[in-house]
Design an enzyme around this catalytic site. Structure first.
Site, PDB file in Angstrom:
ATOM      1  CG  HIS A   1      -1.908   0.960   1.417  1.00  0.00           C
ATOM      2  ND1 HIS A   1      -1.649   2.248   1.790  1.00  0.00           N
ATOM      3  CD2 HIS A   1      -3.253   0.865   1.259  1.00  0.00           C
ATOM      4  CE1 HIS A   1      -2.800   2.919   1.859  1.00  0.00           C
ATOM      5  NE2 HIS A   1      -3.781   2.107   1.536  1.00  0.00           N
TER       6      HIS A   1
ATOM      7  CB  CYS B   1      -3.811   3.395  -1.452  1.00  0.00           C
ATOM      8  SG  CYS B   1      -5.069   4.610  -1.117  1.00  0.00           S
TER       9      CYS B   1
ATOM     10  CE  LYS C   1      -7.168  -0.297   6.214  1.00  0.00           C
ATOM     11  NZ  LYS C   1      -8.000   0.356   5.192  1.00  0.00           N
TER      12      LYS C   1
ATOM     13  CD  GLN D   1      -6.595  -4.360   4.156  1.00  0.00           C
ATOM     14  OE1 GLN D   1      -7.527  -5.080   4.540  1.00  0.00           O
ATOM     15  NE2 GLN D   1      -6.781  -3.139   3.698  1.00  0.00           N
TER      16      GLN D   1
ATOM     17  CG  ASP E   1       0.600  -2.138   6.014  1.00  0.00           C
ATOM     18  OD1 ASP E   1      -0.330  -2.218   6.839  1.00  0.00           O
ATOM     19  OD2 ASP E   1       0.472  -1.643   4.881  1.00  0.00           O
TER      20      ASP E   1
END
Lengths: 147, 406
Positions: free
Chosen positions: B121, B361, B224, B201, B198
């Site tokens: 991302h 993104c 999220k 997700q 990261d």
């Protein structure tokens, strides 16, 4: 199957411009070139304008995008070609008002096919698609006037 | 897992959009919030709202207890060793930027390398680009396999003794690829590089144990994972965080302030300048309670089943291209031949179905996929098979509509 709502957005004439874009390609020989993106969605338009003595003598575009953004670019090139820059800017203002759902009198402006995009005003998420080419044209004219 | 009962916890799902019951398939952009979270934030504002770590009044003490209690709740949730390893941030982006600006600027030189991938991302590419520009360090990318996965072989080849930082996503927000973080960490540590994950997700959809992953930093967003927007977490190993300088200076993060010099509070507060994200942290703790009660393993299993079902159904649509590996997390990115994803998404929206369309993104990844844009359906605990049936019907409608007009 009924697509009433969608048919209002995707008029036949829009799809025709999308599939058979007018003035598609590039210009060299003293033409202005301006690229504009819609950074949130990835649409990209490259606009080539040949302005001589305050007249848009030629205009072409290239790019990638959805049906609305490419059809709008195609229609725009049709209506501004051969017009005075001032008229092109007036058309842009008219188009912008149309996207905002305003009921504006076009006076003596020749609108060509652009009225077919009226339905976009009811789809707020797609207005930026429709105005991309116009924004590029305004910016190119602006740069031309302030070299 | 009782999906009907779960859906009843999410008030927003109970509505019609464009005359059809809403099907929300955009949880990878942001998840919906259960009433337990909405009520926790509501309760905080109605009863305990105060600034934290100052004053002696009673409701101020309650606010501080809730805020610091949320930190401890996050620690348990990700199995960190120490509570002070949990820094509240605005989200994943600001968490990654914190590492790049603080750890990165202090430790990298032009002799060093930063290793990442092309599936990241923007929030896990641009901070490293900026760090590379500022320090002269070299940015390197682990090559992707044709299905959008990484091989251990390529990971081993790309990470060298010059690598100081490996920045990698846990789960790709476009491909759904689940990266082998534990293996990457092992390789990186052999070369004395730190690993920044990261987790935006990852953590909403699977059990994350940072001690087991052994990563040095893990960044994630609350919104999220059923929490409010505006709150996120940077987990970092204490040994790194203690050595790092703050990047935001001002109130709340100081020890002593003189006219020409100041000193910082200890961890974690030196990284939390200004009035912190108190209500957000309270909401995040409530979201963690909610997800824990449902069970992260149950959520993973549910999403795996949904993705399998969706893949079976979607592959019956002629002219539908699906991106990413077979084995994937709960999202599917696709394109219909000759229909731009915006147009697909508009038709789906007219059917009450919310999907994402655009570059997600992840422009470098779009380039790799040779697509200017794609559509994405992403699933979460409240989605059901009938949502997927509606998606499939909607896509058939989009095909028919654009087939008709051409």
């Amino acid at each position: 199957m009924s697509f009433n709502n969608l048919d209002n957005l995707y008029r036949q004439v829009i799809m025709d411009h999308y599939k058979n874009p007018r003035n598609h390609g590039s210009l060299s020989n003293g033409a202005l070139t301006l690229e504009m993106n819609n950074p949130t969605c990835g649409d990209r338009i490259q606009l080539h304008l040949l302005i001589e003595d305050g007249i848009v003598n030629d205009v072409k575009f290239e790019g990638e995008g959805c049906s609305i953004s490419l059809a709008s670019a195609s229609m725009m090139t049709q209506v501004i070609k051969g017009q005075e820059v001032e008229t092109a800017l007036k058309l842009s203002q008219y188009f912008s008002d149309m996207m905002l759902g305003k009921d504006v009198d076009p006076a003596d402006l020749e609108l060509g096919d652009i009225e077919a995009l009226q339905g976009v005003a009811k789809f707020p998420a797609r207005i930026k698609c429709a105005t991309l080419a116009w924004k590029a044209m305004e910016k190119a004219v602006d740069q031309n006037e302030q070299p | 897992m009782d999906v009907a009962a779960i859906r009843a916890d999410f008030p927003i799902l109970d509505q019609e959009v464009n005359g059809k019951p809403l099907v929300y398939l955009d949880s990878a952009a942001t998840s919906q919030k259960p009433k337990q979270v909405i009520e926790a934030v509501n309760h905080y504002y109605r009863n305990n709202n105060s600034n934290v770590h100052r004053g002696v009044h009673t409701i101020g003490t309650r606010a501080t207890e809730q805020y610091e209690g949320a930190r401890e709740r996050v620690r348990q949730f990700i199995s960190a060793k120490h509570t002070e390893e949990i820094i509240f941030t605005r989200g994943t982006t600001s968490a990654i930027n914190l590492v790049a600006s603080s750890y990165g600027r202090a430790n990298l030189t032009e002799a060093d390398e930063i290793v990442t991938t092309q599936m990241e991302h923007h929030s896990n590419i641009i901070p490293w680009q900026q760090l590379a520009k500022a320090t002269g360090a070299k940015l390197k990318f682990i090559p992707l396999e044709p299905d959008g996965t990484l091989t251990l072989d390529n990971i081993k080849k790309t990470i060298t003794d010059s690598t100081k930082i490996v920045a990698i996503t846990h789960v790709s927000n476009v491909l759904g690829t689940v990266n082998p973080i534990q293996a990457i960490t092992k390789i990186a540590h052999q070369h004395h590089a730190v690993v920044v994950v990261d987790g935006a997700q990852g953590i909403p959809h699977m059990k994350v144990d940072v001690s087991e992953l052994d990563c040095d930093f893990y960044a994630f967003s609350g919104h999220k994972m059923c929490a409010p927007t505006g709150v996120g977490v940077l987990y970092g190993k204490k040994e790194w965080l203690e050595a790092m300088e703050p990047v935001e200076f001002g109130g709340e993060m100081i020890d002593f302030v003189d006219l020409y010099d100041s000193t910082w509070k200890e961890l974690p507060w030196k990284f939390e300048g200004g009035t912190p994200i108190i209500a957000g942290a309270v909401g995040l703790a409530a979201a963690i309670d909610y997800l824990t009660e449902v069970g992260l393993d149950n959520i993973t299993k549910h999403e795996t089943q949904l993705v399998e079902y969706a893949m079976d159904q979607l592959t019956t649509i002629e002219g539908l291209e699906i991106y990413g590996p077979k084995k994937r997390a709960g999202l599917i990115t696709f394109n219909l031949t000759d229909v731009h994803p915006h147009d697909t998404a508009t038709v789906l929206d007219s059917e009450g179905i919310a999907v994402r369309a655009g570059h997600h993104c992840a422009q470098p990844l779009m380039k790799w996929l040779n697509a200017t844009a794609t559509a994405r359906a992403s699933f979460y605990l409240y989605n059901s098979r009938s949502d997927i049936d509606r998606l499939v019907d909607g896509l058939r409608k989009a095909k028919e509509f654009f087939g008709d007009v051409f």
